[in-house]
Structure formats: C-alpha cells, structure tokens
Design an enzyme around this catalytic site. Structure first.
Site, mmCIF file in Angstrom:
data_model
loop_
_atom_site.group_PDB
_atom_site.id
_atom_site.type_symbol
_atom_site.label_atom_id
_atom_site.label_comp_id
_atom_site.label_asym_id
_atom_site.label_seq_id
_atom_site.Cartn_x
_atom_site.Cartn_y
_atom_site.Cartn_z
ATOM 1 C CB ALA A 74 -2.036 7.427 -3.558
ATOM 2 C CB SER A 107 -0.927 -0.028 1.213
ATOM 3 O OG SER A 107 -1.915 0.965 1.085
ATOM 4 C CG ASN A 108 -0.173 4.678 -1.447
ATOM 5 O OD1 ASN A 108 -0.827 5.517 -0.858
ATOM 6 N ND2 ASN A 108 -0.636 4.023 -2.512
ATOM 7 N NE ARG A 109 5.659 6.436 4.559
ATOM 8 C CZ ARG A 109 5.819 5.688 5.650
ATOM 9 N NH1 ARG A 109 4.886 5.669 6.578
ATOM 10 N NH2 ARG A 109 6.918 4.974 5.799
#
Ligand code: CTP
Length: 401
Positions: free
Chosen positions: A273, A207-209
């Site tokens: 995102a 995943s991402n932030r």
C-alpha cells in the site's frame, strides 16, 4: 515450507575464511547450517567464529566422547538435506574418493546417503595433478556434485590459474539448486508489501494501516513452490518468511529503487500500500507548535511502482501483478487499472468488509481475457492459490494474459 538443513564441512585451506561468508549467505535464504571443521581448517578459521555464525557448536572430532554421544557422525551425516564441502581440499577429495574415514569430515562423507556438493580450492598445480584428476573423475562418477574451482589469483604471490574456490554466492546458488524443488524452481519473484512511510519531520510521518500480511503470505507461498523470492517491505511487525530475502525500506522512492535493484525477475507482485503522496519537503528539524501557527503540508505525488515495473523497457518481468482495493464496480475498476498501469493481472480486493488488517480476503483475479471470483478465504489460502496460478502462467511459453 519445512526448513532445509545443510551440513557444511570446512576443509583446511586459505579459502576457509570465505566459508564464514557462505554460512551467512545460506542462512539469509532460510537454510539451517551445521558445521564440521577438519583439524587443518582450524588453522585458518576458529570453531568459535563459525559457531557464532551458526548459533551452535561446531563439530571437530570423531573420537570426542561428548560430541560422539551428543550427535555422532552418523546423525551428522544423515540429519540434513545436503552436505557442502567448502573448501574441498585435495586431501579431502582424495579421502572421499578412496573411502577413507580417519577423521570426522571423511567419516561423515562416507556415512552419508545425502547429496554432496564440493567446492574445490587448491593450488593450480595440485588441481592439475594426475592424482587429483583421478579423484575428481571418481567422485563425479560416484554422484558428487561440484561448483568451481574458478580461474584467478592464488594466495601464493603472483600465481594465477584454476584452483580458486567458487565465490560464496555461487556455492549458495549451487546448493539452492540441489535443495529447492517445486514448479517455480529457478524462477525469480519480486514482491512489494506493507505500507510506506513518508516523513514530515524527524518525528512525524504519513503512512497507512496496511499490515503487510497478504504480501508476506504471497512471498512465502512463492518460496514454497521453489521460487527465489525478494520481498521489498515497508515497515511491518512481521518476521521475514522462511527462505525469502527481505529488503526493508521506508519510503515509496526507496521501495522503487529496491525493486529495480532486485530485477531481473520472472514475476512481480505489487501488494504494498504505497502512499500515493508524500510531503513536498521534509523538515530537517522537528516542527514546533509555537513558530507560526498550524503548518500546512503540501504534498507531491510518489512514483507508481506497479506502473514503472509494468512499463519498464528493459527487464520487464514476464508477469506483473497488481492489487486493487475497491468497494464497488470491482471488475470495471480493475480493468481500468490494468489498462492504466500496464500490468497483466489485477487481484481485486473487495474492501467493503474488514479486509484491511484482517486475516481473510475476498478477491477477484482479473486478467486481460478472464475474470475469476474466489470465495472469501484466509489470506494464506489466497496466497497459495495465486502462487499456483503464477506457476501455471510461467510454465506456459507465453504467460496467459
Ligand atoms: N501501487 C504502486 N505504487 C504506487 C501506488 C500503487 O506500486 N505509488 C500499486 C499497489 O501496490 C497496488 C496497486 O498499485 O498493486 C494499487 O493501485 P492504486 O492505483 O493505488 O489503487 P487503489 O489504491 O486500489 O485505489 P484508487 O484507484 O482508488 O487510487
């Protein structure tokens, strides 16, 4: 946006069960609902069921001392932005047309200075009767609004005709049209926000932030201007903004399906995102350390939601907006992205600072024929400014590219 309040008067008809669904549909759109039930309505649904859905007591009695001191029919009639009568029975219509006030529902209808929307429901013969025709015409002349009745199957076996109550969604939409105002009223907006989450095995993921803050703020700002907003969101810790329909997803592929389901839309804003890649295979059981050393994860490309919406042959939103995170050559990269993805505008973030997860954003709005550099400001202000630009563009016959 200040929360809109509707008072729902449930009349005594078999269609009353659909009013429970209507409560849910209104609440989904962030509308606070208070309920009055007639005596007859309580033969079909219980105050307990309606009360559980609205999360407060249901009002039933004009002469109940506790209820009358607690809120009272005058406050019930005034502390809302809209009164909905569903089902509006022949009896309730007759009372309202003649100014009778011998129970709580009719007293509220006489005491109110707010708009009233009626959803009639009755047997086709009752609807066609000269007395109901007369009452209907008089109520319309008095400024009450109507949704339905529809043609269809009656509760009585084998009977068809005009008299079926409008469906909960139709009543909700008619109510929203009366409650909502702003330059984007009647326009549909689709927003993607947050990260996506791509599983490696049942417990691990890529995943991402992304916090989702900017996308959520844009969804809220568009709803404030009156748009009907669907927010397709990856996992975030944020509450759904007031008056916005949120669809929660995890993966990029789920996000794409949810977006396509939300079409048609006048504007799409892709803020999510989206993970560019996902593991080619998701293990069905947890990967164990001891099996065969360190596993390698081969990746495959995710669908590009912005590009897919921009290039859609059918149902392409009039205005498609993407976001870009850049550290250098911001405008140049953004223009290349417009060309590559086929969108109309790019909002380019300068992420050389602490934008990811922070509360402020420094952006450029880049369209085919213009570039604007906005000063660094709160994400909420970026959202408001962008929503105003969207409203201007959609007001124009052909959106300014
Ligand atoms: N986007 C999308 N689906 C993807 C990837 C990106 O909808 N699979 C959208 C994002 O929501 C955003 C824009 O495309 O609106 C970002 O484009 P992207 O090419 O991912 O750009 P960056 O991440 O900024 O950077 P880079 O060009 O370096 O990859």
């Amino acid at each position: 946006m200040s929360q809109k309040r509707a008072l729902l008067i449930i009349g005594g008809g078999i269609a009353a069960y659909k009013s429970l669904e209507l409560i849910r549909r209104l609440k989904e759109r962030g509308i606070a609902v208070r309920v009055v039930m007639t005596q007859a309505a309580q033969q079909f649904v219980t105050p307990l069921a309606a009360g559980a859905l609205v999360g407060e007591r249901v009002f039933t009695d004009l002469f109940d001392q506790v209820q009358e001191f607690d809120v009272g029919h005058i406050r019930l009639a005034r502390e809302c932005e809209l009164i909905i009568v569903a089902p509006a029975t022949a009896d309730l219509m007759a009372k309202a047309a003649n100014g009778l006030a011998n129970d709580l529902a009719s007293a509220v209808l006489l005491a109110t200075d707010k708009p009233v929307l009626m959803a009639p429901a009755m047997n086709p013969h009752m609807w066609a009767h000269a007395a109901t025709r007369r009452n209907f015409a008089r109520l319309q002349a008095d400024g009450l609004r109507f949704v339905g009745p529809n043609e269809g199957e009656m509760a009585e076996k084998g009977e068809r005709g005009l008299g079926r109550m409008a469906e909960p969604e139709e009543i909700r939409d008619a109510a929203l049209a009366l409650l909502v105002d702003g330059p984007l009223k009647g326009k549909r907006a689709l927003i993607t926000a947050g990260p996506t989450l791509e599983s490696i095995d049942p417990v691990r993921f890529i995943s991402n932030r992304s916090s989702g803050k900017q996308g959520y703020a844009i969804a809220a700002a568009l709803a404030d201007l009156g748009a009907d907003v669907t927010l397709v969101s990856g996992p975030t810790g944020l509450p759904a903004p007031q008056g916005v329909t949120r669809v929660s997803v995890e993966t990029a592929r789920e996000m794409l399906i949810a977006c396509e389901d939300a079409l048609p839309a006048d504007v799409a804003v892709c803020v999510a995102a989206v993970a560019d890649w996902r593991p080619e295979r998701t293990a069905s059981a947890k990967l164990k350390k001891d099996k065969s050393g360190i596993p390698s994860i081969s990746l495959t490309e995710n669908p590009d939601i912005l590009a897919t919406l921009s290039k859609a042959k059918k149902k392409r939103p009039r205005l498609v907006i993407g976001f870009a995170a850049e550290t250098d050559h911001v405008e140049e990269h953004a223009r290349a992205k417009i060309a590559k993805k086929g969108c109309d505008w790019i909002v380019a973030n300068d992420v050389s600072g602490d934008v990811m997860g922070g509360d402020e954003n420094a952006v450029m709005l880049i369209a085919k024929n213009r570039t604007e550099t906005w000063p660094r400001m709160a994400k909420g202000s970026v959202a408001k400014k962008l929503a105003e630009e969207i409203a201007k563009a959609l007001e124009a016959k052909a959106p300014r590219k």
